[in-house]
Write an enzyme that holds these catalytic residues in place. Structure first.
Site, mmCIF file in Angstrom:
data_model
loop_
_atom_site.group_PDB
_atom_site.id
_atom_site.type_symbol
_atom_site.label_atom_id
_atom_site.label_comp_id
_atom_site.label_asym_id
_atom_site.label_seq_id
_atom_site.Cartn_x
_atom_site.Cartn_y
_atom_site.Cartn_z
ATOM 1 N N CYS A 37 3.846 5.936 1.187
ATOM 2 C CA CYS A 37 3.681 4.831 0.320
ATOM 3 C C CYS A 37 2.627 5.138 -0.833
ATOM 4 O O CYS A 37 2.948 4.934 -2.036
ATOM 5 C CB CYS A 37 2.950 3.318 0.777
ATOM 6 N N HIS A 89 -1.072 -0.591 3.297
ATOM 7 C CA HIS A 89 0.184 -0.078 2.363
ATOM 8 C C HIS A 89 0.092 -0.844 0.919
ATOM 9 O O HIS A 89 -0.442 -1.835 0.695
ATOM 10 C CB HIS A 89 1.266 -1.013 3.018
ATOM 11 N N HIS A 101 9.035 0.533 -2.269
ATOM 12 C CA HIS A 101 8.163 1.118 -1.361
ATOM 13 C C HIS A 101 8.397 2.205 -0.377
ATOM 14 O O HIS A 101 9.739 2.128 -0.043
ATOM 15 C CB HIS A 101 6.901 0.073 -0.642
#
Length: 131
Positions: A37, A89, A101
């Site tokens: 990510c 994240h 993502h």
């Protein structure tokens, strides 16, 4: 100035969407090697906006940039997720309640909805790094 930042945000948006389908790889930070990510976010901002970001999600989250409420997100903003008060994240908001993502091992870069089952509950905050 506003026009220039809008152009950078559009460049980020289109670059991020163009990477959908790229394989996930922990530690990855290029289309050739795959992305995790933070590697995806760093690559897109460096490539499309000439902006260097820190390598890890937590470092990106701690940048001195304005926090953005979910309702005020604009394309190109960063979106952060986590649990128990810890960010784990990051993705790039693309508009209409969706973000790009690199979600997990065995997956690929993808578009997801902020109000999706997991993401709605894991939402922490947004940040605007393009000024």
């Amino acid at each position: 100035m506003v026009r220039a930042e809008g152009a950078r945000a559009n460049a980020v948006l289109f670059r991020a969407i163009g990477l959908v389908g790229t394989p996930y790889r922990y530690g990855g930070n290029s289309p050739e090697s795959g992305f995790d990510c933070s590697g995806l976010v760093g690559f897109v901002f460096r490539d499309a906006a000439e902006l260097s970001l820190p390598r890890t999600t937590r470092e990106i989250a701690s940048l001195d940039a304005r926090k953005i409420d979910r309702k005020a997100l604009t394309p190109g903003d960063l979106v952060f997720f986590g649990a128990k008060g810890r960010v784990n994240h990051v993705g790039i908001y693309v508009g209409e309640g969706r973000f790009v993502h690199a979600p997990n091992r065995g997956g690929t870069v993808r578009l997801d909805a902020l109000d999706g089952h997991y993401w709605r509950d894991a939402w922490m905050f947004g940040k605007r790094v393009l000024r």
